[in-house]
Write a protein that holds these residues in place. Structure first.
Motif, PDB file in Angstrom:
ATOM      1  N   MET A   1       0.830  -1.176   0.000  1.00 29.60           N
ATOM      2  CA  MET A   1       0.000   0.000   0.000  1.00 29.60           C
ATOM      3  C   MET A   1       0.875   1.240   0.000  1.00 29.60           C
ATOM      4  O   MET A   1       1.811   1.325   0.753  1.00 29.60           O
ATOM      5  N   GLY A   2       0.515   2.200  -0.822  1.00 28.06           N
ATOM      6  CA  GLY A   2       1.278   3.419  -0.878  1.00 28.06           C
ATOM      7  C   GLY A   2       0.862   4.424   0.172  1.00 28.06           C
ATOM      8  O   GLY A   2       1.638   5.265   0.579  1.00 28.06           O
ATOM      9  N   THR A   3      -0.361   4.377   0.623  1.00 28.78           N
ATOM     10  CA  THR A   3      -0.893   5.327   1.586  1.00 28.78           C
ATOM     11  C   THR A   3      -1.288   4.596   2.858  1.00 28.78           C
ATOM     12  O   THR A   3      -1.864   3.517   2.797  1.00 28.78           O
ATOM     13  N   SER A   4      -0.986   5.185   4.007  1.00 24.39           N
ATOM     14  CA  SER A   4      -1.371   4.563   5.271  1.00 24.39           C
ATOM     15  C   SER A   4      -2.857   4.763   5.529  1.00 24.39           C
ATOM     16  O   SER A   4      -3.384   5.855   5.283  1.00 24.39           O
ATOM     17  N   PRO A   5      -3.527   3.737   6.034  1.00 21.95           N
ATOM     18  CA  PRO A   5      -4.933   3.906   6.414  1.00 21.95           C
ATOM     19  C   PRO A   5      -5.055   4.925   7.547  1.00 21.95           C
ATOM     20  O   PRO A   5      -4.152   5.059   8.372  1.00 21.95           O
ATOM     21  N   ARG A   6      -6.194   5.615   7.573  1.00 25.24           N
ATOM     22  CA  ARG A   6      -6.473   6.570   8.650  1.00 25.24           C
ATOM     23  C   ARG A   6      -7.850   6.274   9.224  1.00 25.24           C
ATOM     24  O   ARG A   6      -8.810   6.104   8.481  1.00 25.24           O
ATOM     25  N   PRO A   7      -7.947   6.210  10.553  1.00 24.30           N
ATOM     26  CA  PRO A   7      -9.260   6.012  11.162  1.00 24.30           C
ATOM     27  C   PRO A   7     -10.201   7.171  10.831  1.00 24.30           C
ATOM     28  O   PRO A   7      -9.834   8.330  10.970  1.00 24.30           O
ATOM     29  N   LEU A   8     -11.391   6.810  10.361  1.00 26.01           N
ATOM     30  CA  LEU A   8     -12.431   7.799  10.088  1.00 26.01           C
ATOM     31  C   LEU A   8     -13.431   7.843  11.235  1.00 26.01           C
ATOM     32  O   LEU A   8     -13.939   8.902  11.584  1.00 26.01           O
ATOM     33  N   VAL A   9     -13.712   6.654  11.786  1.00 27.53           N
ATOM     34  CA  VAL A   9     -14.647   6.508  12.907  1.00 27.53           C
ATOM     35  C   VAL A   9     -14.073   5.448  13.827  1.00 27.53           C
ATOM     36  O   VAL A   9     -13.566   4.420  13.372  1.00 27.53           O
ATOM     37  N   PHE A  10     -14.144   5.686  15.137  1.00 25.33           N
ATOM     38  CA  PHE A  10     -13.648   4.747  16.140  1.00 25.33           C
ATOM     39  C   PHE A  10     -14.746   4.563  17.178  1.00 25.33           C
ATOM     40  O   PHE A  10     -15.128   5.523  17.843  1.00 25.33           O
ATOM     41  N   LYS A  11     -15.295   3.340  17.266  1.00 21.63           N
ATOM     42  CA  LYS A  11     -16.400   3.073  18.195  1.00 21.63           C
ATOM     43  C   LYS A  11     -15.991   2.009  19.202  1.00 21.63           C
ATOM     44  O   LYS A  11     -15.589   0.911  18.823  1.00 21.63           O
ATOM     45  N   GLN A  12     -16.101   2.322  20.481  1.00 20.67           N
ATOM     46  CA  GLN A  12     -15.870   1.340  21.532  1.00 20.67           C
ATOM     47  C   GLN A  12     -17.182   0.607  21.789  1.00 20.67           C
ATOM     48  O   GLN A  12     -18.205   1.238  22.071  1.00 20.67           O
ATOM     49  N   VAL A  13     -17.164  -0.722  21.647  1.00 20.29           N
ATOM     50  CA  VAL A  13     -18.377  -1.534  21.829  1.00 20.29           C
ATOM     51  C   VAL A  13     -18.061  -2.726  22.730  1.00 20.29           C
ATOM     52  O   VAL A  13     -17.819  -3.831  22.266  1.00 20.29           O
ATOM     53  N   GLY A  14     -18.076  -2.486  24.020  1.00 22.29           N
ATOM     54  CA  GLY A  14     -17.829  -3.563  24.977  1.00 22.29           C
ATOM     55  C   GLY A  14     -16.400  -4.063  24.939  1.00 22.29           C
ATOM     56  O   GLY A  14     -15.468  -3.317  25.153  1.00 22.29           O
ATOM     57  N   SER A  15     -16.228  -5.347  24.609  1.00 22.34           N
ATOM     58  CA  SER A  15     -14.914  -5.973  24.657  1.00 22.34           C
ATOM     59  C   SER A  15     -14.128  -5.811  23.359  1.00 22.34           C
ATOM     60  O   SER A  15     -13.100  -6.454  23.170  1.00 22.34           O
ATOM     61  N   SER A  16     -14.596  -4.949  22.454  1.00 23.30           N
ATOM     62  CA  SER A  16     -13.867  -4.702  21.212  1.00 23.30           C
ATOM     63  C   SER A  16     -14.162  -3.287  20.709  1.00 23.30           C
ATOM     64  O   SER A  16     -14.943  -2.553  21.299  1.00 23.30           O
TER      65      SER A  16
END
Length: 77
Positions: A1-16
Motif C-alpha cells: 500500500m502506498g498510503t497509510s490507512p487513517r481512522p475515520l470513525v472509532f467506536k468502543q463496543v464492549g470488549s472490542s
C-alpha cells in the motif's frame, strides 16, 4: 500500500472496537481488541489475519471467507 490507512470513525463496543479506516478513497471496517486506542485522522498500520478476514465486493457478496469448518478460534484471555 502506498498510503497509510487513517481512522475515520472509532467506536468502543464492549470488549472490542469497531474502526472505519479510509485508504485511497475506500473504506475498510475492522474490529480490534478493547485495549487498542486510535485517534481519528492519524496514520495507522494494518495487518490482516487471513484465517479470520472476511472480504466483500461492492454488492455485499463474500469474495473471501473460510468455510466454518476451517476456521480457528483463539480463546480470549
Amino acid at each position: 500500500m502506498g498510503t497509510s490507512p487513517r481512522p475515520l470513525v472509532f467506536k468502543q463496543v464492549g470488549s472490542s472496537n469497531i474502526v472505519y479506516l479510509g485508504i485511497e478513497g475506500e473504506t475498510m471496517i475492522a474490529e480490534t481488541g478493547a485495549s487498542v486506542r486510535l485517534v481519528v485522522g492519524d496514520d495507522v498500520g494494518v495487518s490482516l489475519d487471513t484465517e479470520r478476514v472476511h472480504l466483500f465486493d461492492q454488492e455485499g457478496d463474500a469474495v473471501h471467507s473460510l468455510p466454518l469448518d476451517q476456521r480457528t478460534v483463539e480463546p480470549q484471555a
